[in-house]
Scaffold this motif. Structure first.
Motif, PDB file in Angstrom:
ATOM      1  N   TRP A 109       8.096  -1.091 -59.223  1.00  9.37           N
ATOM      2  CA  TRP A 109       7.566  -1.688 -57.990  1.00  9.37           C
ATOM      3  C   TRP A 109       6.242  -2.410 -58.253  1.00  9.37           C
ATOM      4  CZ3 TRP A 109       8.685   3.707 -58.069  1.00  9.37           C
ATOM      5  CH2 TRP A 109       7.601   4.539 -58.399  1.00  9.37           C
ATOM      6  N   LEU A 158       8.246 -13.465 -54.517  1.00  8.17           N
ATOM      7  CA  LEU A 158       8.920 -12.483 -53.662  1.00  8.17           C
ATOM      8  C   LEU A 158       8.776 -12.816 -52.184  1.00  8.17           C
ATOM      9  CD1 LEU A 158      10.460  -9.900 -53.036  1.00  8.17           C
ATOM     10  CD2 LEU A 158       8.328  -8.613 -53.326  1.00  8.17           C
ATOM     11  N   PHE A 178      15.453  -5.364 -57.887  1.00 12.21           N
ATOM     12  CA  PHE A 178      14.568  -5.161 -59.036  1.00 12.21           C
ATOM     13  C   PHE A 178      14.833  -3.786 -59.659  1.00 12.21           C
ATOM     14  CE2 PHE A 178      12.380  -7.749 -55.882  1.00 12.21           C
ATOM     15  CZ  PHE A 178      11.815  -8.788 -56.619  1.00 12.21           C
ATOM     16  N   GLU A 191       5.350 -10.127 -58.085  1.00 10.84           N
ATOM     17  CA  GLU A 191       6.139 -11.354 -58.221  1.00 10.84           C
ATOM     18  C   GLU A 191       5.621 -12.414 -57.243  1.00 10.84           C
ATOM     19  OE1 GLU A 191       8.502 -12.493 -60.124  1.00 10.84           O
ATOM     20  OE2 GLU A 191       9.124 -10.720 -61.257  1.00 10.84           O
ATOM     21  N   THR A 194      16.353  -8.944 -60.924  1.00 12.58           N
ATOM     22  CA  THR A 194      15.296  -8.982 -61.933  1.00 12.58           C
ATOM     23  C   THR A 194      15.194  -7.628 -62.616  1.00 12.58           C
ATOM     24  OG1 THR A 194      14.023 -10.617 -60.679  1.00 12.58           O
ATOM     25  CG2 THR A 194      12.846  -9.368 -62.363  1.00 12.58           C
ATOM     26  N   ALA A 196       7.381  -5.773 -59.300  1.00 16.25           N
ATOM     27  CA  ALA A 196       8.093  -6.440 -58.200  1.00 16.25           C
ATOM     28  C   ALA A 196       7.121  -6.952 -57.138  1.00 16.25           C
ATOM     29  CB  ALA A 196       9.107  -5.482 -57.575  1.00 16.25           C
ATOM     30  N   ILE A 222      14.006  -2.146 -54.696  1.00 15.56           N
ATOM     31  CA  ILE A 222      13.386  -1.865 -55.993  1.00 15.56           C
ATOM     32  C   ILE A 222      13.823  -0.492 -56.486  1.00 15.56           C
ATOM     33  CG2 ILE A 222      11.197  -1.703 -57.247  1.00 15.56           C
ATOM     34  CD1 ILE A 222       9.900  -3.229 -54.878  1.00 15.56           C
TER      35      ILE A 222
END
Length: 260
Positions: A241, A250, A201, A247, A231, A244, A181
């Motif tokens: 983050w 993930l 990310f 998600e 992404t 992320a 990330i």
């Protein structure tokens, strides 16, 4: 006044509850020779040392560096405490902490007269003191009988995203999959981890670490890599983050991978 008092009590209860939850992460340290690193570790519920579990190492950003063995839990740690996550993904979660005097990745950082940081990622090079200790700590965990060596993962944010790329290239045969990330790397290093499934990310408005770093890595991996997901959150700044870790796919994506 009663409403204000009630609001304060609720807020205090939430803060206290969160602090208590984070205490589920046991404190640990790895010390061997000159290598020393603190970490927090969350074991699965009803942990059975005779079973084998996936293990995930989560690398924090620069702001959580230190030796208090606590700040590294600031971002992401609460995700793994959720009941449904613990039930669906019984895994060992490790949050190591990088000391202030070191850095996860081998990168030269300079600032211009406006205070904006510039990152120059090293191709190859020796690991930092923190990375050297982290590598040995990871290898030590892999000796544990309860760790499934086919399901070893790493992920990180900001400095930890940079550290994720570096750890992947230094221990390319260790990890089944990874996520990074708002990080970055020298694209010449990609060939060393191109066969590891990776989800990248970044925030489109990131004014700390240029999203161009993640874009370049993703584009290169799309050409030479085994599996890459990228992404970009168009309106997110450096704290991508938050999105992320929210998600829903993930963790299902991450833990679905096993090392061949």
């Amino acid at each position: 006044m009663k409403k204000i008092f009630l609001s304060i009590c609720i807020l205090f209860s939430i803060i206290t509850l969160n602090a208590q939850d984070l205490k589920k992460y046991d404190r640990g340290n790895f010390i061997k020779g000159k290598d020393s690193i603190y970490y927090r570790i969350l074991f699965p519920e009803n942990f059975n040392p005779t079973q084998k579990y996936p293990i995930l190492f989560v690398l924090h950003g620069r702001g959580e560096s230190g030796k208090d063995n606590e700040k590294q839990l600031t971002h992401g740690a609460k995700l793994f405490l959720k009941d449904d996550i613990r039930k669906k993904f019984p895994a060992i979660i490790v949050f190591p902490q990088c000391p202030v005097e070191s850095y996860w990745a081998n990168v030269n950082i300079t600032s211009n007269d406006k205070g904006k940081r510039n990152f120059s990622f090293v191709e190859g090079g020796k690991p930092t003191a923190a990375m050297h200790a982290l590598q040995r700590m990871v290898k030590d965990f892999l000796k544990k009988p309860f760790v499934n060596k086919e399901q070893v993962y790493v992920g990180g944010l900001s400095m930890g995203g940079m550290g994720t790329y570096e750890l992947l290239r230094r221990q390319r045969k260790t990890f089944a999959a990874a996520f990074a990330i708002c990080g970055g790397d020298n694209t010449n290093n990609i060939k060393k981890y191109q066969h590891i499934p990776l989800w990248i990310f970044h925030g489109g408005k990131d004014d700390i670490v240029d999203p161009a770093f993640s874009m370049a890595i993703a584009e290169r991996l799309k050409t030479v890599g085994k599996e890459v997901k990228f992404t970009l959150y168009p309106n997110a700044n450096h704290n991508s983050w938050d999105s992320a870790f929210a998600e829903p796919e993930l963790l299902p994506w991450l833990f679905s991978h096993k090392k061949n």
